[in-house]
Design a protein around this motif. Structure first.
Motif, PDB file in Angstrom:
ATOM      1  N   ARG A 255      39.847  25.349  37.412  1.00 51.02           N
ATOM      2  CA  ARG A 255      39.043  25.992  38.459  1.00 51.02           C
ATOM      3  C   ARG A 255      38.215  27.133  37.882  1.00 51.02           C
ATOM      4  N   LEU A 256      38.837  27.979  37.099  1.00 54.23           N
ATOM      5  CA  LEU A 256      38.114  29.088  36.477  1.00 54.23           C
ATOM      6  C   LEU A 256      36.988  28.573  35.594  1.00 54.23           C
ATOM      7  N   ALA A 257      37.263  27.499  34.864  1.00 48.43           N
ATOM      8  CA  ALA A 257      36.256  26.958  33.944  1.00 48.43           C
ATOM      9  C   ALA A 257      35.077  26.348  34.702  1.00 48.43           C
ATOM     10  N   TYR A 258      35.350  25.603  35.776  1.00 49.73           N
ATOM     11  CA  TYR A 258      34.266  24.971  36.533  1.00 49.73           C
ATOM     12  C   TYR A 258      33.356  26.009  37.188  1.00 49.73           C
ATOM     13  N   ILE A 259      33.930  27.061  37.735  1.00 49.95           N
ATOM     14  CA  ILE A 259      33.119  28.096  38.375  1.00 49.95           C
ATOM     15  C   ILE A 259      32.256  28.808  37.329  1.00 49.95           C
ATOM     16  N   ALA A 260      32.835  29.078  36.150  1.00 50.74           N
ATOM     17  CA  ALA A 260      32.057  29.699  35.075  1.00 50.74           C
ATOM     18  C   ALA A 260      30.920  28.771  34.632  1.00 50.74           C
ATOM     19  N   TYR A 261      31.211  27.482  34.529  1.00 49.47           N
ATOM     20  CA  TYR A 261      30.185  26.518  34.124  1.00 49.47           C
ATOM     21  C   TYR A 261      28.995  26.551  35.081  1.00 49.47           C
ATOM     22  N   ARG A 262      29.271  26.440  36.368  1.00 52.64           N
ATOM     23  CA  ARG A 262      28.184  26.395  37.343  1.00 52.64           C
ATOM     24  C   ARG A 262      27.377  27.702  37.338  1.00 52.64           C
ATOM     25  N   HIS A 263      28.057  28.816  37.201  1.00 54.26           N
ATOM     26  CA  HIS A 263      27.389  30.116  37.208  1.00 54.26           C
ATOM     27  C   HIS A 263      26.444  30.241  36.017  1.00 54.26           C
ATOM     28  N   LEU A 264      26.887  29.814  34.844  1.00 50.43           N
ATOM     29  CA  LEU A 264      26.076  29.935  33.636  1.00 50.43           C
ATOM     30  C   LEU A 264      24.899  28.968  33.645  1.00 50.43           C
ATOM     31  N   VAL A 265      25.138  27.740  34.101  1.00 46.84           N
ATOM     32  CA  VAL A 265      24.055  26.756  34.166  1.00 46.84           C
ATOM     33  C   VAL A 265      22.990  27.205  35.169  1.00 46.84           C
ATOM     34  N   ASP A 266      23.443  27.745  36.305  1.00 47.77           N
ATOM     35  CA  ASP A 266      22.482  28.236  37.301  1.00 47.77           C
ATOM     36  C   ASP A 266      21.642  29.394  36.749  1.00 47.77           C
ATOM     37  N   ALA A 267      22.220  30.125  35.780  1.00 51.44           N
ATOM     38  CA  ALA A 267      21.497  31.252  35.172  1.00 51.44           C
ATOM     39  C   ALA A 267      20.598  30.800  34.017  1.00 51.44           C
ATOM     40  N   GLY A 268      20.578  29.483  33.745  1.00 50.46           N
ATOM     41  CA  GLY A 268      19.678  28.953  32.728  1.00 50.46           C
ATOM     42  C   GLY A 268      20.300  28.721  31.361  1.00 50.46           C
ATOM     43  N   HIS A 269      21.599  28.913  31.221  1.00 52.44           N
ATOM     44  CA  HIS A 269      22.254  28.678  29.939  1.00 52.44           C
ATOM     45  C   HIS A 269      22.601  27.190  29.788  1.00 52.44           C
ATOM     46  N   ARG A 270      22.556  26.709  28.552  1.00 58.53           N
ATOM     47  CA  ARG A 270      22.874  25.309  28.282  1.00 58.53           C
ATOM     48  C   ARG A 270      24.320  25.181  27.804  1.00 58.53           C
ATOM     49  N   VAL A 271      25.011  24.217  28.398  1.00 58.03           N
ATOM     50  CA  VAL A 271      26.400  23.916  28.024  1.00 58.03           C
ATOM     51  C   VAL A 271      26.438  22.462  27.563  1.00 58.03           C
ATOM     52  N   PRO A 272      26.889  22.165  26.374  1.00 59.34           N
ATOM     53  CA  PRO A 272      27.571  23.057  25.423  1.00 59.34           C
ATOM     54  C   PRO A 272      26.655  23.627  24.332  1.00 59.34           C
ATOM     55  N   GLU A 273      25.351  23.380  24.423  1.00 63.37           N
ATOM     56  CA  GLU A 273      24.465  23.797  23.333  1.00 63.37           C
ATOM     57  C   GLU A 273      24.518  25.305  23.076  1.00 63.37           C
ATOM     58  N   ASP A 274      24.435  26.099  24.139  1.00 58.22           N
ATOM     59  CA  ASP A 274      24.453  27.555  23.982  1.00 58.22           C
ATOM     60  C   ASP A 274      25.863  28.122  24.091  1.00 58.22           C
ATOM     61  N   ILE A 275      26.603  27.626  25.057  1.00 56.14           N
ATOM     62  CA  ILE A 275      27.949  28.135  25.338  1.00 56.14           C
ATOM     63  C   ILE A 275      28.897  26.955  25.534  1.00 56.14           C
TER      64      ILE A 275
END
Length: 338
Positions: A255-275
């Motif tokens: 749960r913690l990981a999914y919420i962090a994923y969505r927050h970072l992607v919405d902010a324009g970060h690329r997963v897993p390329e950047d984070i």
């Protein structure tokens, strides 16, 4: 007139509650004949009538087992880990004609739990949260009640008798996951943990830190109320502002990981390329949620079954075959790390 309880008998016979419980259950191993006779005399004198105990336990197949889950969330049963563990335990007990009495308890109300005050169950299962000192006190209280007990996801204590600790290999699973993480050569990692303390989370953090320290990766441990999405987002934003963008974010549950994923992607970060992002538990292995997290699969259902099996063997034979069981976990390949 106050009801006659195990404690009443124990006080008059000048023995422990555990000793009285064993005598009424017909388990006299390790108790002197004189003590057994004295306890039986007090039971007869007080006209104590145990509930589902004594010889009925050897002939009656419709027993009740208590399950106390210490969690400060009123929606604790929505947690997939708890749901699967309880399902495994309940289903196993049900196939052997045992019932499961489930009781969710806030940590501050533990001592008032009716499972401790009333003789309504033949044994107790526990899943504890809170500071280590509180969890130890909870264990001592249940142990003093004289019930055989199975404790899920808690550090074993050799000093407790008539008890079996059933765990999964959280530390080992976290170390395996951390070895994948360090293959990215990260310089900084965030480790997301719930505010409410659980032994399983502590073990996961210990495993992660052991490997990250070995490979000299800096990390910050960030806690939040995992039941409140905004609390997780706020804690993450504070960490990002203070420490910058990490190379990896490690959720100690999915749960913690999914919420962090969505927050970072919405902010324009690329997963897993950047984070890179990882989770733990991997209940969504069929990909109902996107993406599939790099994670570790927990055998929560099997954990419940194992606890039920250990408990029924104890009720049949008079002792636990083992005081500690550890089930393995499995790494899950996802798309959020490499």
């Amino acid at each position: 007139m106050k009801p006659i309880t195990l404690r009443t008998v124990a006080e008059q016979a000048k023995v422990s509650i555990a000793t009285v419980s064993k005598v009424v259950n017909g388990i006299n191993k390790g108790i002197s004949p004189e003590t057994v006779e004295r306890v039986q005399h007090v039971i007869q004198q007080l006209n104590y009538r145990p509930n589902r105990t004594g010889r009925q336990l050897r002939t009656q197949r419709n027993y009740i087992v208590g399950m106390a889950i210490v969690d400060d969330s009123p929606t604790f049963l929505t947690d997939p880990y708890i749901t699967q563990l309880v399902a495994g335990l309940s289903n196993f007990l049900g196939t052997h004609n045992y019932g499961l009495l489930l009781h969710g308890i806030a940590p501050e109300n533990f001592e008032q739990s009716f499972l401790l005050k009333e003789s309504v169950v033949v044994a107790l299962c526990l899943m504890l949260s809170g500071p280590n000192t509180s969890r130890r006190r909870f264990l001592d209280l249940v142990h003093a009640s004289g019930h055989p007990m199975v404790v899920f996801q808690e550090k074993p204590r050799k000093s407790l008798t008539d008890c079996c600790f059933v765990n999964q290999d959280d530390q080992g699973g976290a170390e395996t996951l951390a070895l994948k993480i360090v293959s990215r050569n990260p310089q900084r990692a965030f480790i997301l943990v719930p505010e409410l303390q659980w032994h399983a989370i502590e073990a996961r953090v210990k495993g992660l830190c052991r490997i990250l320290d070995k490979y000299k990766c800096n990390y910050h441990i960030i806690s939040s109320d995992e039941n409140q999405r905004q609390s997780i987002l706020d804690a993450l934003d504070v960490a990002l502002a203070a420490h910058g963008i990490p190379d990896v974010i490690i959720g100690t549950n999915d749960r913690l990981a999914y919420i962090a994923y969505r927050h970072l992607v919405d902010a324009g970060h690329r997963v897993p390329e950047d984070i890179g992002i990882t989770g733990f538990n991997a209940f969504d292995t069929n990909g109902a949620q996107s993406p599939v997290l790099e994670s570790v699969q927990s055998p929560a259902y099997a954990l419940g079954e194992a606890g039920g099996k250990a408990l029924l063997a104890r009720l049949e034979n008079g002792n636990f075959e083992s005081s500690s069981l550890i089930l393995p976990v499995s790494p899950v390949r996802g798309t959020t790390l490499n």
